[in-house]
Every structure is written in structure tokens, then in C-alpha cells.
Design a protein around this motif. Structure first.
Motif, PDB file in Angstrom:
ATOM      1  N   UNK A  77       0.682  -1.388  -0.221  1.00 26.41           N
ATOM      2  CA  UNK A  77       0.060  -0.032   0.036  1.00 26.41           C
ATOM      3  C   UNK A  77       0.782   1.237   0.099  1.00 26.41           C
ATOM      4  N   UNK A  78       0.337   2.294  -0.456  1.00 28.11           N
ATOM      5  CA  UNK A  78       1.001   3.561  -0.466  1.00 28.11           C
ATOM      6  C   UNK A  78       1.209   3.998   1.031  1.00 28.11           C
ATOM      7  N   UNK A  79       2.730   4.707   1.158  1.00 26.49           N
ATOM      8  CA  UNK A  79       2.747   5.042   2.702  1.00 26.49           C
ATOM      9  C   UNK A  79       2.236   6.411   3.141  1.00 26.49           C
ATOM     10  N   UNK A  80       2.572   6.524   4.248  1.00 28.14           N
ATOM     11  CA  UNK A  80       1.963   7.800   4.635  1.00 28.14           C
ATOM     12  C   UNK A  80       2.968   8.895   4.309  1.00 28.14           C
ATOM     13  N   UNK A  81       2.734   9.965   3.520  1.00 25.34           N
ATOM     14  CA  UNK A  81       3.597  10.897   3.289  1.00 25.34           C
ATOM     15  C   UNK A  81       4.372  11.473   4.559  1.00 25.34           C
ATOM     16  N   UNK A  82       5.356  11.662   4.245  1.00 28.60           N
ATOM     17  CA  UNK A  82       6.443  12.526   5.364  1.00 28.60           C
ATOM     18  C   UNK A  82       6.353  13.858   5.102  1.00 28.60           C
ATOM     19  N   UNK A  83       6.446  14.615   6.201  1.00 29.99           N
ATOM     20  CA  UNK A  83       6.749  16.219   6.013  1.00 29.99           C
ATOM     21  C   UNK A  83       8.362  16.416   5.958  1.00 29.99           C
ATOM     22  N   UNK A  84       8.667  17.351   4.973  1.00 30.48           N
ATOM     23  CA  UNK A  84      10.191  17.438   4.635  1.00 30.48           C
ATOM     24  C   UNK A  84      10.538  18.962   4.772  1.00 30.48           C
ATOM     25  N   UNK A  85      11.566  19.108   5.463  1.00 30.78           N
ATOM     26  CA  UNK A  85      12.092  20.652   5.971  1.00 30.78           C
ATOM     27  C   UNK A  85      12.348  21.450   4.617  1.00 30.78           C
ATOM     28  N   UNK A  86      12.631  20.695   3.476  1.00 26.48           N
ATOM     29  CA  UNK A  86      12.946  21.297   2.204  1.00 26.48           C
ATOM     30  C   UNK A  86      11.570  21.791   1.581  1.00 26.48           C
ATOM     31  N   UNK A  87      10.467  21.546   1.997  1.00 27.52           N
ATOM     32  CA  UNK A  87       9.084  21.794   1.293  1.00 27.52           C
ATOM     33  C   UNK A  87       8.731  20.753   0.166  1.00 27.52           C
ATOM     34  N   UNK A  88       9.288  19.582   0.271  1.00 25.50           N
ATOM     35  CA  UNK A  88       8.836  18.531  -0.757  1.00 25.50           C
ATOM     36  C   UNK A  88       7.520  17.949  -0.555  1.00 25.50           C
ATOM     37  N   UNK A  89       6.583  17.968  -1.149  1.00 23.46           N
ATOM     38  CA  UNK A  89       5.374  17.329  -1.119  1.00 23.46           C
ATOM     39  C   UNK A  89       5.182  16.039  -2.001  1.00 23.46           C
ATOM     40  N   UNK A  90       5.838  15.879  -3.063  1.00 25.86           N
ATOM     41  CA  UNK A  90       5.530  14.965  -3.886  1.00 25.86           C
ATOM     42  C   UNK A  90       6.623  14.621  -4.954  1.00 25.86           C
ATOM     43  N   UNK A  91       6.494  13.585  -5.625  1.00 27.95           N
ATOM     44  CA  UNK A  91       7.551  13.682  -6.856  1.00 27.95           C
ATOM     45  C   UNK A  91       6.645  13.951  -8.038  1.00 27.95           C
ATOM     46  N   UNK A  92       7.062  14.991  -8.791  1.00 27.18           N
ATOM     47  CA  UNK A  92       6.552  15.280 -10.169  1.00 27.18           C
ATOM     48  C   UNK A  92       6.813  14.337 -11.216  1.00 27.18           C
TER      49      UNK A  92
END
Length: 215
Positions: A77-92
Motif C-alpha cells: 500500500x502507499x505510505x503515509x507521506x512524510x513532512x520534509x524541511x525542504x518543502x517537498x510534497x510529492x514527486x512530479x
């Protein structure tokens, strides 16, 4: 019913501490959760760059290599997204370099993945063709020569990440990022990391979200 192939994981031959320094949250098991994708940092013993990926929704049959890219089947299953200090939210998108575009397109068709769009461009004064595919949340951008073909494997070459605030992300990286500029995609802005300075072996860019909120 057709299969929907999506990316579960990229295996990248980097040490976890390099990604931590670059503002990514990395779990104790060396997994970085970005949107619906896991990035497993396997260390330099496996080489450099993206050394393989896992895909969900593959058709029945043995798939351990996709046009030269080591490929594993996944039902996770897809993971729970983490919060990243660099502002990344997803892969484009992820870029795949192909020495033979027709061969690569055929290999993707065998797993039920077909082109969505093509674009001719130039890279370093040389004509290239970009062919775009959809793998769930992630766009696969295949790049190669439109007029020539050669032997050898395709390779996963670079990853571009979506960020909430491109200016804030560029400020976070400081001298490790290029000046923010307009992206090819209308209305979007992009910066490229000087990834080697950060100890990362994958070419990396950050791009603003596709549909920014109106002010």
C-alpha cells in the motif's frame, strides 16, 4: 480489466545522512516517504544513482528488468507521506534516459503503460524527443534521440519534486540551488540542486505545484 501501474519505490545508492542534510525526512530504516512513493537509500555499496524501482499493478508474468532498469513487483500500500524541511510534497516526474526510444516504448507497452504526450526539444544543441507516461502520481519522462538508436540499457537519471513554495525551497538550499526560473510547464517555476555538493548522486530539481492557488 487493464492494470494501473504505479511507482511504489525507488532504490537510490546514497547514504541516508546526505538526504537528511538536504532537508528530507528519512525513517530509521533508511526510507524517505515522498507522497505515495518510498525512496529507499541503499548506500554506496550498490553503486550510484537510481539502481532500481518497484512497481505496483504489473501484469502477470516475470518482470525483473524494464528495458535495463532493475524492476521488482510490489503489492504494498502507499505510505503515509512524510513532512520534509525542504518543502517537498510529492514527486512530479522521473527522467529515464533511453538509447533506443522505440525499444523503450515497446517495453513499457508490454506492462500496459502507453505514451500520453511527446515533445521535441534540444539538449546541448542536440535534438531530443521527450515521451511522457503516467505511473500513478509520478510522470515518467523518457528522453532519447528521435533519429538514432544504440545498444545498452535505459537508466533512471533524475527526479523532480513538487514543493509548496519554490522561493522558500530555494532559500533553504541557498548556494546549493540554482536561481529559480520559469519551468517549461506554463505557470510553474523550477530550481535545480547542485546535488553532488549535498552528497546526493541523483540529479534533482524542485518545481512549484501545477495549480498554484490564486492570490
Amino acid at each position: 480489466m487493464p492494470h494501473t501501474v504505479t511507482v511504489d519505490e525507488f532504490a537510490i545508492a546514497d547514504p541516508a545522512d546526505a538526504w537528511t542534510r538536504a532537508g528530507f525526512s528519512v525513517d530509521a530504516n533508511a526510507v524517505c516517504r515522498v507522497g505515495s512513493v518510498r525512496i529507499t537509500l541503499v548506500g554506496r555499496d550498490r553503486g550510484m544513482g537510481v539502481v532500481g524501482w518497484s512497481l505496483r499493478g504489473l501484469p502477470q508474468g516475470s518482470v525483473d528488468d524494464l528495458d535495463g532498469v532493475p524492476t521488482a513487483r510490489s503489492s504494498a500500500a502507499a505510505p503515509t507521506p512524510a513532512t520534509h524541511a525542504n518543502g517537498v510534497t510529492a514527486i512530479d516526474h522521473v527522467v529515464m534516459l533511453s538509447p533506443d526510444l522505440s525499444r523503450t516504448v515497446d517495453a513499457l507497452a508490454e506492462i500496459g503503460v502507453h505514451p500520453r504526450r511527446e515533445r521535441d526539444a534540444e539538449l546541448g544543441g542536440r535534438a531530443i524527443r521527450q515521451i511522457f507516461f503516467r505511473l500513478g502520481e509520478v510522470i515518467l519522462e523518457v528522453i532519447g534521440s528521435p533519429g538514432t538508436a544504440s545498444e545498452g540499457p535505459s537508466t533512471l537519471w533524475g527526479i523532480t519534486y513538487v514543493v509548496d513554495d519554490i522561493e522558500a525551497t530555494a532559500a533553504f538550499f541557498g548556494d546549493h540551488a540554482s536561481p529559480v526560473k520559469d519551468a517549461v510547464q506554463p505557470g510553474r517555476r523550477i530550481t535545480t540542486l547542485r546535488h553532488q555538493q549535498l552528497g546526493m548522486s541523483v540529479r534533482t530539481a524542485m518545481i512549484s505545484a501545477a495549480y498554484p492557488l490564486s492570490s
